[in-house]
Design an enzyme around this catalytic site. Structure first.
Site, PDB file in Angstrom:
ATOM      1  N   GLY A 254      25.810  -0.159  13.281  1.00  0.00           N
ATOM      2  CA  GLY A 254      25.475   0.860  12.297  1.00  0.00           C
ATOM      3  C   GLY A 254      25.903   2.239  12.766  1.00  0.00           C
TER       4      GLY A 254
ATOM      5  N   GLY B  85      24.463   5.319  10.991  1.00  0.00           N
ATOM      6  CA  GLY B  85      23.652   6.316  10.277  1.00  0.00           C
ATOM      7  C   GLY B  85      22.901   7.221  11.247  1.00  0.00           C
ATOM      8  N   GLY B  86      21.803   7.816  10.770  1.00  0.00           N
ATOM      9  CA  GLY B  86      21.044   8.786  11.563  1.00  0.00           C
ATOM     10  C   GLY B  86      20.490   8.194  12.852  1.00  0.00           C
TER      11      GLY B  86
ATOM     12  N   TYR C 110      11.105  -2.323  12.061  1.00  0.00           N
ATOM     13  CA  TYR C 110       9.731  -2.708  12.418  1.00  0.00           C
ATOM     14  C   TYR C 110       9.055  -3.555  11.345  1.00  0.00           C
ATOM     15  CZ  TYR C 110       8.272   1.283   9.550  1.00  0.00           C
ATOM     16  OH  TYR C 110       8.081   2.160   8.523  1.00  0.00           O
TER      17      TYR C 110
ATOM     18  N   ASP D 242      11.831  10.701  17.795  1.00  0.00           N
ATOM     19  CA  ASP D 242      12.434   9.365  17.643  1.00  0.00           C
ATOM     20  C   ASP D 242      13.210   9.035  18.914  1.00  0.00           C
ATOM     21  OD1 ASP D 242      11.512   8.998  15.057  1.00  0.00           O
ATOM     22  OD2 ASP D 242      13.254   9.994  14.166  1.00  0.00           O
TER      23      ASP D 242
ATOM     24  N   THR E 143      10.222  12.986   7.690  1.00  0.00           N
ATOM     25  CA  THR E 143      11.049  11.785   7.579  1.00  0.00           C
ATOM     26  C   THR E 143      12.097  11.962   6.490  1.00  0.00           C
ATOM     27  OG1 THR E 143      11.000   9.377   7.417  1.00  0.00           O
ATOM     28  CG2 THR E 143       9.403  10.554   6.051  1.00  0.00           C
TER      29      THR E 143
ATOM     30  N   LYS F 219      15.106  15.349   7.499  1.00  0.00           N
ATOM     31  CA  LYS F 219      15.260  15.573   8.942  1.00  0.00           C
ATOM     32  C   LYS F 219      16.366  16.579   9.281  1.00  0.00           C
ATOM     33  CE  LYS F 219      13.380  11.203  10.613  1.00  0.00           C
ATOM     34  NZ  LYS F 219      13.542  10.034  11.471  1.00  0.00           N
TER      35      LYS F 219
END
Ligand code: S3P
Length: 427
Positions: free
Chosen positions: A112, A114-115, A198, A92, A60, A64
């Site tokens: 967004g 990001g990753g 989550y 993922d 994580t 990554k």
């Protein structure tokens, strides 16, 4: 005994040991799952050793991308979260894909850049989305994603009409659970929403999408699915029953998250809707504290609500109610809270509630049913006249519906319905 684990830095409160232990138990795999907090400067040394010692591991933040350069990129999309026999995978994306959001031919709004957004943008292209619009604070981060990139303010202007909204931002994540990553006006009937967050599960975005007639899936499902997919890679000979694992795990994770991240579930609705008894039933099932704000007021003042109205007047009652409600909704322990029917009516109280980690659930019923339940109740000073009570109900009903994050029928079995909605968020 097989050995698996997770590398990252910092690892904080990771749910992965619980998730993987449960999945392995259900699939009959004898294995352990450990956490390895590894600083970036030590990754180069640690990874070859872990590859030798473990039967597979997850990775994580912030490793990554680093790992993608260190292993054979089997299926990694530039970011590796699963390693097996020297090869890197990204489960993922498999977790997201198996959540079943229909992207083909759709106008997708991705929040967004990001990753997680990169992974989602890749999946939109693969699945044949019609258009992809990305709302990004920093447009440069969305470079190369083959999308129309707009500034983040567009997420709050209701002129966009997406078929699908994907949230990859932390907006709405605990401890800012009150936050929404986009305007509620974008949530139209038929819309498909996926929120990668989550905690809390469900988020306000997920609940509000469902409230407006859309489908919504929360990040807990993706978290569980990426773990199942990692286990599939590590144990190719084993069969995994995804639906059965989710049925068992989602309610357990829901309670686990509430245990370490205080969140309040506020039940609202008109007098007689059953807020107190539903709060009691729900708190038992979720093993959470139960608080009744009217009861807190009576204890605090040492007299009944009816007596307080008589002695000090409604304005004073409202002041005490607001103070105590604020105290309850900022406690550092998750709880199910029964509001008095008037609490969420004023703008001032609505603002106060929105500044806390609170999900607002409404119990709705037609006036006649409520009146049958409460007529003649001596401790409800606002219910002494049927005509006035009917008017009050008519004036409040739409306020309750507007303000709540989710609405439930108070005439059915609301505790069951709420429990099912919360613990299987995004079904
Ligand atoms: C009120 C509702 C009552 C109590 C007070 C005022 C209201 O609680 O707080 O009589 O304004 O609707 P219940 O809704 O639990 O009866």
């Amino acid at each position: 005994m097989k050995r698996f684990g997770l590398i990252g830095h910092p690892l904080g409160h990771s749910m992965s040991p619980l998730i993987h232990t449960r999945i392995m138990a259900m699939a009959g795999i004898a294995g352990t799952y450990e956490l390895f907090d590894i600083a970036p400067s030590r990754v180069q040394d640690a990874v070859p050793r872990l590859m030798r010692e473990l039967d597979g591991f997850n990775c994580t933040i912030p490793h990554k991308e680093t790992l993608a350069a260190m292993v054979a990129p089997a299926q990694a999309f530039g970011a590796v979260n699963t390693v097996f026999r020297g090869a890197g995978y990204n489960t993922d994306i498999l977790g997201f894909r198996t959540c079943g959001i229909k992207l083909a031919g759709k106008n997708v709004l991705l929040l967004g850049a990001g990753g997680t957004a990169r992974m989602m943008a890749h999946e939109c292209r693969r699945a044949g989305a019609k258009t992809l619009t990305i709302c990004a604070r920093d447009a440069a981060r969305a470079d190369g994603l083959n999308a129309c990139v707009v500034s983040y303010e567009h997420a709050f202007d209701a002129t966009l009409q997406p078929d699908v909204i994907l949230n990859s931002t932390p907006l709405g994540m605990w401890p800012n659970a009150w936050n929404m990553p986009c305007a509620a006006a974008l949530l139209r009937p038929g819309i498909d929403v996926f929120d990668a967050i989550y905690n809390p599960c469900p988020t306000r975005l997920v609940l509000n999408a469902q409230k407006h007639g859309g489908r919504a899936t929360g990040g807990l499902r993706m978290l569980v699915r990426q773990a199942i997919e990692a286990q599939r890679i590590w144990n190719p000979e084993t069969a995994f029953d995804t639906a059965a694992i989710e049925r068992a795990l989602l309610p357990e994770l829901f309670v686990e998250i509430l245990r370490h991240s205080p969140l309040h579930i506020l039940l609202t609705g008109f007098m007689g809707a059953g807020k107190t008894s539903v709060a009691r039933q729900l708190s038992k099932r979720l093993n959470l504290a139960c608080v009744d704000i009217d009861h807190e007021i009576e204890t605090h003042c040492g007299c009944s609500i009816a007596h307080l109205f008589k002695r000090a007047g409604e304005a004073e009652f409202r002041r005490i109610e607001r103070d105590l409600a604020q105290r309850v909704l900022t406690r550092g322990e998750s709880s199910v809270v029964a509001a008095g029917g008037g609490l969420v009516i004023s703008k001032e109280n609505q603002k106060m509630i929105r500044e806390t980690n609170t999900l607002v659930l409404n119990l709705d019923a037609p006036f006649d049913i409520l009146w049958e339940r409460v007529a003649g109740c001596p401790n409800r000073p606002l219910l002494q006249d049927a005509g006035q009570a009917r008017e009050l109900h008519a004036a409040r009903r739409s306020l309750y519906l507007d303000f709540c994050d989710a609405n439930f029928d108070a005439c059915g079995t609301p505790a069951d319905a709420i429990h099912a909605r919360l613990t299987h968020a995004g079904n």
